[in-house]
Design an enzyme around this catalytic site. Sequence first.
Site, PDB file in Angstrom:
ATOM      1  N   SER A 230       0.983  -1.171   0.071  1.00  5.52           N
ATOM      2  CA  SER A 230       0.148   0.304   0.113  1.00  5.52           C
ATOM      3  C   SER A 230       0.929   1.225   0.125  1.00  5.52           C
ATOM      4  O   SER A 230       1.716   1.337  -0.954  1.00  5.52           O
ATOM      5  CB  SER A 230      -1.078  -0.260   1.205  1.00  5.52           C
ATOM      6  OG  SER A 230      -1.840   1.082   1.158  1.00  5.52           O
ATOM      7  N   HIS A 346      -7.789  -4.930  -1.957  1.00  6.00           N
ATOM      8  CA  HIS A 346      -6.589  -4.280  -1.500  1.00  6.00           C
ATOM      9  C   HIS A 346      -5.819  -5.274  -0.362  1.00  6.00           C
ATOM     10  O   HIS A 346      -5.128  -4.714   0.488  1.00  6.00           O
ATOM     11  CB  HIS A 346      -6.958  -2.839  -0.771  1.00  6.00           C
ATOM     12  CG  HIS A 346      -5.705  -2.238  -0.504  1.00  6.00           C
ATOM     13  ND1 HIS A 346      -4.804  -1.524  -1.544  1.00  6.00           N
ATOM     14  CD2 HIS A 346      -5.198  -1.609   0.667  1.00  6.00           C
ATOM     15  CE1 HIS A 346      -4.146  -0.669  -0.813  1.00  6.00           C
ATOM     16  NE2 HIS A 346      -4.022  -0.784   0.382  1.00  6.00           N
TER      17      HIS A 346
END
Length: 380
Positions: A230, A346
Amino acid sequence: DFKNAIVLVPEKKHEIIKSFRITKDGIYYTTTKNGIEAKLYLYSHGKDNYIKLPYPSGNIDLESKGENYSDIWITCSGWANDRQRFKYDPKNKSFKPENLVPLIEYPEFRDIIAKELIVKARDGEEIPLSLIYNKNIKMNGKNPLLVESYGSYGVSYNPYFAKSYLLWANQGGIMAIAHVRGGGEKGEKWRLGGYKETKPNSWKDLIDCTEYLIKENYTSKDKVAIWGGSAGGITVGRAMTERPDLFKAVIAEVGVMNPLRDEVTPNAQPKEFGTVKDPKEFKILLEMDSYHHIKKGVKYPATYITGGINDDRVIVWEPVKFAAKLMANNSSSDPILLKIDFDGGHGANIPTNQFYSNLSDIFAFAFWQLGHPDYQPKEN
């Protein structure tokens, strides 16, 4: 009356207050030092009393019955210790185990230990660095080292019983967590130390920690992999593009690799990283943009890049653009692999088997590139 509030427990110089519970005996509260060392205190009758824990811990959770009772329970955990629950007796100053469920034994992890270091950065700042490894390995510069770092949003990597890290250590590797600036390990100052114009500290801290571990003979350049996910993609991506000679392998997991274009994505974060509409912040974003720092003809490390088709936090074209440009400009023969997840997003809300499958791909790639004999391709 907050304007005339009485300070019972002043802010400590090197510790951050994390939580508290009120009992009839006073206020129990916890702190962390450098984000990695948890401490327990009891404020009672105007005095601040330190309580020694049953064993060194990175995390403490508190439970109590209320302000009319003495009952207080603490749950401790650390990198190499699973969560254990104790009841504290303030009269005898003793802890009694009171686990709600039986503790699970992990005999395969019995020899795994955790070590906390402080590394001096190039500007003199002290960077906390956590190491997890088998106590029987030799520090001969030949150990596979995997360094994970993040450094954004004030997020701290507080110690917890991370079985994934222990799996790496169980294969003979050293797992390191570099608590770089931009995180929250040392409070708000630490977050602002890796924020917007100070963001380069995040990847420079990672570089400095890696150089320290090489210098101290934990590992060597051809045995180092770095891993960031991320917003941690900024940290590992810029460490890689600034010092491609320092690492053998890089893992960018659903990483922010093109923050200059982040503002046009569904999860735009101009408050955290900056906006291209401001000339000053445009330059800040450009400096932290790994995609724009790839140069033609440079020998880059082996790289494993992932993205998710359903990822609305780091849009999938960011890692794809980075992979494409890296492939077009790289002059080394080391592999550049791109994996796109067509089911997940994600990294959260995925089946457990998929989580461990993704983790096994990361570990297998890193061990392969770092020369572990059990992870080398075999001929048919």
